[in-house]
Design an enzyme around this catalytic site. Sequence first.
Site, short mmCIF file in Angstrom:
data_model
loop_
_atom_site.label_atom_id
_atom_site.label_comp_id
_atom_site.label_asym_id
_atom_site.label_seq_id
_atom_site.Cartn_x
_atom_site.Cartn_y
_atom_site.Cartn_z
N ASN A 1 -6.88 -6.37 4.20
CA ASN A 1 -5.49 -6.73 3.91
C ASN A 1 -5.48 -7.93 2.97
OD1 ASN A 1 -2.64 -6.28 4.35
ND2 ASN A 1 -2.60 -8.15 5.56
N LYS A 2 -4.31 -8.38 2.62
CA LYS A 2 -4.14 -9.50 1.68
C LYS A 2 -5.05 -10.68 2.06
CE LYS A 2 -2.05 -9.59 -1.25
NZ LYS A 2 -2.59 -9.21 -2.57
N ALA B 1 0.80 -1.23 0.00
CA ALA B 1 0.00 0.00 0.00
C ALA B 1 0.84 1.30 0.00
CB ALA B 1 -0.98 -0.04 1.17
N ASP C 1 -4.11 -2.66 3.79
CA ASP C 1 -4.25 -1.87 2.56
C ASP C 1 -5.28 -0.77 2.71
OD1 ASP C 1 -3.25 -4.69 1.66
OD2 ASP C 1 -2.63 -3.22 0.17
N GLN D 1 3.97 -13.43 -1.91
CA GLN D 1 4.73 -12.29 -1.38
C GLN D 1 5.44 -12.63 -0.07
OE1 GLN D 1 1.57 -12.10 -2.51
NE2 GLN D 1 1.03 -10.09 -3.23
O1 MRU Z 1 -1.02 -7.21 -3.39
P1 MRU Z 1 0.07 -6.55 -2.60
O2 MRU Z 1 1.35 -7.32 -2.61
O3 MRU Z 1 0.24 -5.11 -2.96
O4 MRU Z 1 -0.52 -6.61 -1.12
C1 MRU Z 1 0.22 -6.07 -0.07
C2 MRU Z 1 -0.40 -6.30 1.25
O5 MRU Z 1 -1.48 -6.85 1.37
C3 MRU Z 1 0.29 -5.72 2.44
O6 MRU Z 1 0.07 -6.49 3.58
C4 MRU Z 1 -0.27 -4.30 2.67
O7 MRU Z 1 -0.15 -3.54 1.51
C5 MRU Z 1 0.42 -3.62 3.76
S1 MRU Z 1 2.02 -3.13 3.24
C6 MRU Z 1 2.82 -2.20 4.27
#
Ligand code: MRU
Length: 356
Positions: free
Chosen positions: A249-250, A53, A239, A198
């Site tokens: 979040n993810k 994010a 996010d 990730q």
């Molecule tokens: O799809 P992504 O890799 O952009 O998702 C990222 C996440 O879900 C993180 O946990 C979130 O952005 C927090 S990052 C500091």
Amino acid sequence: MRIEGKQYKTIWNENGTIKIIDQTKLPHKFEIKELNSSHDAINAIKNMEVRGAPLIGAAAAYGLVLAIRENNDPEYLKKKSQDLIQSRPTAVNLKWAVDRMMKKIQNNNKEILDIALKEAETICEEDLESCKNIGINGLNLIKSIYDRTNKTVNILTHCNAGWLATIDWGTATSPIYMAYNQGIPIHVWVDETRPRNQGANLTSFELNEECIPNTIISDNTGGLLMQRGKVDMCLVGSDRTLSNGDVCNKVGTYLKALAAYDNKIPFFVALPCSTIDLSLEYSKDIPIEERSPEELSHIMGIDDQSNISKILIYPKKSKALNLAFDITPSKYVTALITEKGVCKPTKEEIRKLFQT
Ligand code: MRU
């Protein structure tokens, strides 16, 4: 933070050229890429060369700088700002950064490029400071577990909320780095985080580079580890978090929070205030990004000859649904760790963050 001992940030301006680390190639290849146009910036966000994010917010801010270099006509910039916001829909930092840039440049025709560049750099500097302070605030939570148990603190995390998702330090990883630097023994359970991995590809990679003990687990293993007393706390990023404390979040975060709740394990969410969306009341209104089913049906890896290749792992005829985020209701969240302090995920406490 470091890659092979060398200090990096995730995005930077090198004599007028905007550079990023191409995260689609990690951990197998380390490649620096230039963003030379607003189109490059939009594609880098869409294709997840930059992701996380706070980092996509920063990349969008530089994307707008590149758009101004192309054409500073207000209509053109309006269109580009919309394209940037729509490049990924869930993380609110993207809209937050673009809106902030557009506000800064409005009514500034003469030195618009300098003003925009300075603002993009300020967004990056502020994010770095916020992440550092998230680390300082979250460190006390890890320390109190260590003071109580006098044993290695086992932390479970999901996705990558590390420095690669921000400018530096990370959100969820920042307290981990701070605790490690203070000599607190730490071990991190890293959720693999299908489909893009990730956790495995980025979180484990960055923890290895900083010499922090970590073990990758499949996304379904956390529950068992919690039942067996092998997790002291969960620590994830966000996010988009609403004013009622619901955390987006993810995908998979929600299931970890349920398991943590059932096993009475604290579940912390680390985030800068730029991830808090005060404009939406209900989490059902958060747009959930749906990505290509190919991210599920195919997997990328490296072969014995060090070639990166992509292979199909599903039956050719099968359909797949790839929703990238989920919502953890605030009742499952022990506390939010922000740059302004640690607070309960409630309307009253979150409102107070914005009063200081
Ligand atoms: O799809 P992504 O890799 O952009 O998702 C990222 C996440 O879900 C993180 O946990 C979130 O952005 C927090 S990052 C500091």
